[in-house]
Design an enzyme around this catalytic site. Structure first.
Site, PDB file in Angstrom:
ATOM      1  N   CYS A 158       1.721  11.215  12.689  1.00  0.00           N
ATOM      2  CA  CYS A 158       2.795  10.233  12.834  1.00  0.00           C
ATOM      3  C   CYS A 158       4.157  10.910  12.972  1.00  0.00           C
ATOM      4  CB  CYS A 158       2.810   9.285  11.638  1.00  0.00           C
ATOM      5  SG  CYS A 158       4.078   7.999  11.734  1.00  0.00           S
ATOM      6  N   CYS A 185       9.116   9.193   6.078  1.00  0.00           N
ATOM      7  CA  CYS A 185       8.601   7.891   5.639  1.00  0.00           C
ATOM      8  C   CYS A 185       7.714   8.037   4.405  1.00  0.00           C
ATOM      9  CB  CYS A 185       7.826   7.235   6.778  1.00  0.00           C
ATOM     10  SG  CYS A 185       7.066   5.662   6.326  1.00  0.00           S
ATOM     11  N   CYS A 203       2.827   7.103   3.616  1.00  0.00           N
ATOM     12  CA  CYS A 203       1.683   7.927   3.259  1.00  0.00           C
ATOM     13  C   CYS A 203       2.171   9.359   3.025  1.00  0.00           C
ATOM     14  CB  CYS A 203       0.589   7.891   4.321  1.00  0.00           C
ATOM     15  SG  CYS A 203       1.141   7.991   6.019  1.00  0.00           S
ATOM     16  N   GLN A 244      -8.049  -7.403  -0.754  1.00  0.00           N
ATOM     17  CA  GLN A 244      -8.169  -5.975  -0.454  1.00  0.00           C
ATOM     18  C   GLN A 244      -7.546  -5.660   0.899  1.00  0.00           C
ATOM     19  OE1 GLN A 244      -9.054  -3.707  -2.474  1.00  0.00           O
ATOM     20  NE2 GLN A 244     -10.364  -4.627  -4.024  1.00  0.00           N
ATOM     21  N   ASP A 258     -12.463  -6.031 -12.462  1.00  0.00           N
ATOM     22  CA  ASP A 258     -11.661  -5.338 -11.451  1.00  0.00           C
ATOM     23  C   ASP A 258     -10.197  -5.500 -11.840  1.00  0.00           C
ATOM     24  OD1 ASP A 258     -10.625  -4.162  -9.196  1.00  0.00           O
ATOM     25  OD2 ASP A 258     -11.087  -5.832  -7.847  1.00  0.00           O
ATOM     26  N   CYS A 274      -8.975   0.825  -9.527  1.00  0.00           N
ATOM     27  CA  CYS A 274      -8.053   1.437  -8.568  1.00  0.00           C
ATOM     28  C   CYS A 274      -7.227   2.535  -9.230  1.00  0.00           C
ATOM     29  CB  CYS A 274      -7.136   0.381  -7.941  1.00  0.00           C
ATOM     30  SG  CYS A 274      -6.102  -0.497  -9.138  1.00  0.00           S
TER      31      CYS A 274
END
Length: 464
Positions: free
Chosen positions: A80, A86, A89, A292, A390, A417
């Site tokens: 990217c 940014c 990620c 999700q 969860d 998570c």
């Protein structure tokens, strides 16, 4: 240390945000050794880098690498154009196989720290194509009206985007169309410091199964009056270019908190929800519905949970932190009776509606916090053979886990998570006679530090 001093550092580990950490020992003016800790983003373990330290007075010094002197064998070119700035990620510079191994190691270290056998952790299941996997994105407007994401480590600065490689391609196209409209009408973004300005966020959500898309603009004013002409033009552009958009919302938000919330919702076009599908079941999604964000991997989560839990028609089941029924619906068709518990009332209403839409009549859903909800359900429902939970990233907590342990379900499927809170939570179950059977990590967020996992614990009691 002086401002702007250049030095060479070796990365010895990664922090919980995916940045490299280095320690440098230096001699001060008295001849004593002093330890300097550096956080260096976009680096990998074992790499030797040259950095410039611009803020030596800070206790936690952060520096971007000026040069990679010795690189990791799995370092790769980021795909990217916005990656270096940014914050969407953090690991595009790491070959995907390396990312998966790091995530497996994270889960292993987390359970080892609580005394569990790390060999119970399987290899992380990755994606065949780890790009354009997100079905929901929340972009932010800068004060000048440009649209983008926050800069890495800086929530005051917005990086204007021309593309995004982790969001669905059509979602990015729709977002860029909105950005062009904002520019054409010279609309301003919200200033978090002055608490003034119009546009705050743009939420784009799309079902990869049905193709339906939702656009939600969060703004500080209503879309009528002086804004009527502009909003009419926005709807026109969207309808002409994106027939798959089934919902266009204008969401008033004047609160100081920087969250995508709505005080008053205006429906500009279509309906106020879209349809999505997962694991063969149909769901209605509103702008604030938690679902999700990686449907491909989420379906694998459901499949693994069912495979580990082995639900049977003769059994009762509790789905704790059930949300809108992502796990409840697939499990309900395989058990005799299922009760879902969730503190968010709107999610419970959605779960009920989703169960009805899918023709399921053996479900009940309770809007209650987890701890008190379990007590209420056990009184009328009895002890379940199977329990799935969860929880959010903060985990279920010791009180909830001990209440689960006292209920003594035969099998517990824990979907997590956050490996660290997961490990802390399941440690509580040992005192109630439970053993950990297996942990399966799944990568739902390629190029980020996050990893999900599904684990099975069974009640074995205590040796006599």
């Amino acid at each position: 240390m002086t401002k702007g001093e250049k030095m060479v550092a070796e990365i010895n580990h990664l922090d919980d945000r995916g940045s490299g950490r280095a320690v440098i020992w230096r001699e001060n003016e008295l001849g004593n050794l002093k330890k300097l800790k550096l956080t260096i983003p976009q680096t990998l373990p074992g790499e030797k880098v040259r950095v410039t330290v611009d803020q030596p007075e800070r206790k936690r010094r952060k520096a971007m690498p000026d040069e990679i002197i010795e690189s990791h064998a799995e370092r790769t070119e980021a795909s990217c154009q916005h990656f270096e700035k940014c914050g969407g990620c953090v690991w595009q510079h790491w070959h995907y196989n390396g990312q998966l191994q790091q995530k497996t190691d994270h889960v292993k270290h987390a359970i080892e720290a609580q005394g569990f056998d790390s060999s119970l952790v399987l290899d992380t299941i990755g994606m065949d194509e780890p790009w354009h996997y997100r079905n929901k994105m929340e972009f932010t407007f800068a004060t000048d009206g440009s649209l983008g994401l926050h800069e890495q480590g800086n929530f005051r600065k917005i990086i204007s985007l021309e593309t995004c490689l982790i969001a669905g391609k059509e979602m990015v196209e729709a977002a860029m169309t909105v950005a062009e409209w904002v520019n054409d009408y010279n609309l301003k973004g919200y200033d978090k410091d002055l608490h003034e300005g119009l546009l705050r966020h743009l939420m784009v959500r799309q079902s990869f199964a049905t193709g339906e898309m939702m656009l939600g603009l969060f703004a500080t004013e209503a879309p009528d009056g002086p804004l009527q002409e502009a909003t009419n033009e926005l709807v026109k552009r969207i309808e002409e270019k994106f027939p798959q958009v089934k919902s266009v919302l204008w969401l008033e938000n004047t609160a100081w908190a920087d969250r995508t919330q709505s005080e008053k919702t205006h429906l500009l076009a279509g309906r106020d929800f879209i349809y999505d599908e997962m694991a063969g079941y149909r769901f209605r999604l509103w702008f604030d519905t938690f679902f999700q964000t990686n449907p491909t991997q989420a379906e694998k989560l459901v499949e693994i949970a069912i495979d580990l839990g082995k639900p049977m028609k003769t059994e009762k089941m509790i789905d704790l932190f059930c949300g809108v029924g992502t796990f409840s619906l697939p499990f309900a068709s395989k058990v005799g009776k299922l009760v879902g518990i969730e503190i968010v009332e709107s999610s419970i209403e959605s779960a009920k509606r989703n169960a009805k839409d899918n023709g399921l009549s053996n479900t009940d859903f309770l809007a209650k916090d987890a701890r008190n909800g379990i007590d209420q359900v056990l009184e009328s429902f009895g002890n379940p053979e199977l329990l799935l939970l969860d929880p959010p990233r903060s985990g279920a907590g010791g009180k909830v886990m001990r209440r689960i342990g006292r209920a003594k379900p035969e099998r517990i499927v824990y979907v997590s998570c956050n490996p660290d809170t997961f490990a802390t939570d399941i440690k509580e179950l040992e005192a109630f006679g439970y053993t950990l059977n297996v942990v399966q990590p799944v990568d739902l967020f390629p190029h980020t530090v996050h990893v999900e996992c599904v684990a099975l614990l069974t009640y074995v009691g205590f040796p006599s």
